[in-house]
Design a protein around this motif. Structure first.
Motif, short mmCIF file in Angstrom:
data_model
loop_
_atom_site.label_atom_id
_atom_site.label_comp_id
_atom_site.label_asym_id
_atom_site.label_seq_id
_atom_site.Cartn_x
_atom_site.Cartn_y
_atom_site.Cartn_z
N LYS A 151 58.43 -50.57 -27.34
CA LYS A 151 57.73 -50.21 -28.37
C LYS A 151 58.50 -50.57 -29.73
N TYR B 50 50.44 -49.14 -29.62
CA TYR B 50 50.69 -48.08 -28.56
C TYR B 50 49.75 -48.24 -27.30
N LYS C 31 47.71 -44.43 -23.54
CA LYS C 31 48.05 -44.44 -24.95
C LYS C 31 48.97 -43.08 -25.26
N VAL D 10 52.64 -42.99 -24.34
CA VAL D 10 53.48 -43.83 -24.96
C VAL D 10 54.20 -43.13 -26.03
N GLY D 11 53.15 -42.51 -26.76
CA GLY D 11 53.64 -41.75 -28.01
C GLY D 11 54.58 -40.56 -27.82
#
Length: 257
Positions: free
Chosen positions: A54, A61, A72, A75-76
């Motif tokens: 990333k 994302y 998604k 990922v954050g």
């Protein structure tokens, strides 16, 4: 992990495999994932590979989530946890003042004697904040926050301050850092002075015209200059270019910035 060589690791993650594994080992205790009814626990290696992908690419994302078979939102969460772990465990060890004699010798070889650091700031693009939106629009028309750093002659970060808005002047940011208070008190560098005419010059840092002229902070002359002052500016500028190159490398390597 099994088939990529160092060239492929560098192309995709801006680091070799051994560096990646060392980073995983350093952060392992803070990145232990728990299994749930919806999914198995993520390994430390998968945490790190998602976060590194990333920050090393401009990918969104959703694209990263598709690439690694996660949601998604995961990922954050992963990116936040990895950044916090790096901040907590590695930052103070990595971003610190090195061998002062070596740094001073390095800047002397570049043309400026008894110099210990260079200081400057750059804009880091951000999404529009929820509050004080106008404060974060910079002169180029996008939202950003300011990253202010000190670097040595090799371009290594020795101090950072980040999070201020565009509307805050560089000088005010500097005044509100711990490093300013140490420099003002004379406790950041050793007491190492050289004679310059009738003045005993301490170890100094170099800044651009936005910063004040202080006994320990040198800035360029302005206006119509005689040759000696132009020569001084050229010397200061050639050393100050170190920090411009640092910002270029930072944003080229970590393209999310």
């Amino acid at each position: 992990m099994q088939v990529w060589d160092d060239k492929q690791w560098l192309q995709n993650f801006e680091m070799r495999k051994n560096s990646f594994l060392q980073l995983c080992a350093e952060l392992a205790l803070t990145l232990q994932s728990k299994a749930s009814k919806m999914r198995a626990a993520l390994s430390v290696e998968k945490y790190m590979v998602i976060a590194m992908w990333k920050v090393a690419t401009p990918d969104c994302y959703q694209w990263v989530a598709n690439q690694f078979g996660v949601r998604k939102s995961t990922v954050g969460t992963v990116l936040t946890q990895v950044c916090r772990s790096i901040d907590c465990i590695l930052l103070q060890r990595t971003v610190s003042l090195g061998n002062v004699c070596e740094i001073v010798d390095g800047f002397t070889a570049m043309g400026f004697p008894n110099c210990g650091e260079a200081i400057d700031g750059t804009h880091i693009p951000i999404l529009a904040p929820d509050r004080l939106v106008a404060e974060y629009i910079n002169r180029k028309g996008y939202f950003s926050m300011v990253l202010q750093v000190l670097v040595d002659h090799r371009g290594h970060f020795t101090d950072i301050s980040v999070g201020w808005s565009e509307k805050v002047h560089d000088l005010r940011i500097f005044w509100n850092t711990g490093i300013y208070r140490k420099l003002q008190a004379g406790t950041f560098f050793p007491d190492q002075k050289i004679p310059v005419g009738d003045v005993e010059m301490p170890i100094v840092i170099l800044g651009d015209p936005a910063y004040p002229l202080l006994p320990w902070l040198m800035k360029p002359y302005s206006g119509n200059l005689e040759s000696s002052k132009e020569h001084f500016n050229n010397r200061l500028s050639s050393c100050g270019m170190t920090i411009a190159c640092v910002f270029g490398r930072l944003k080229a390597l970590w393209r999310c910035l």
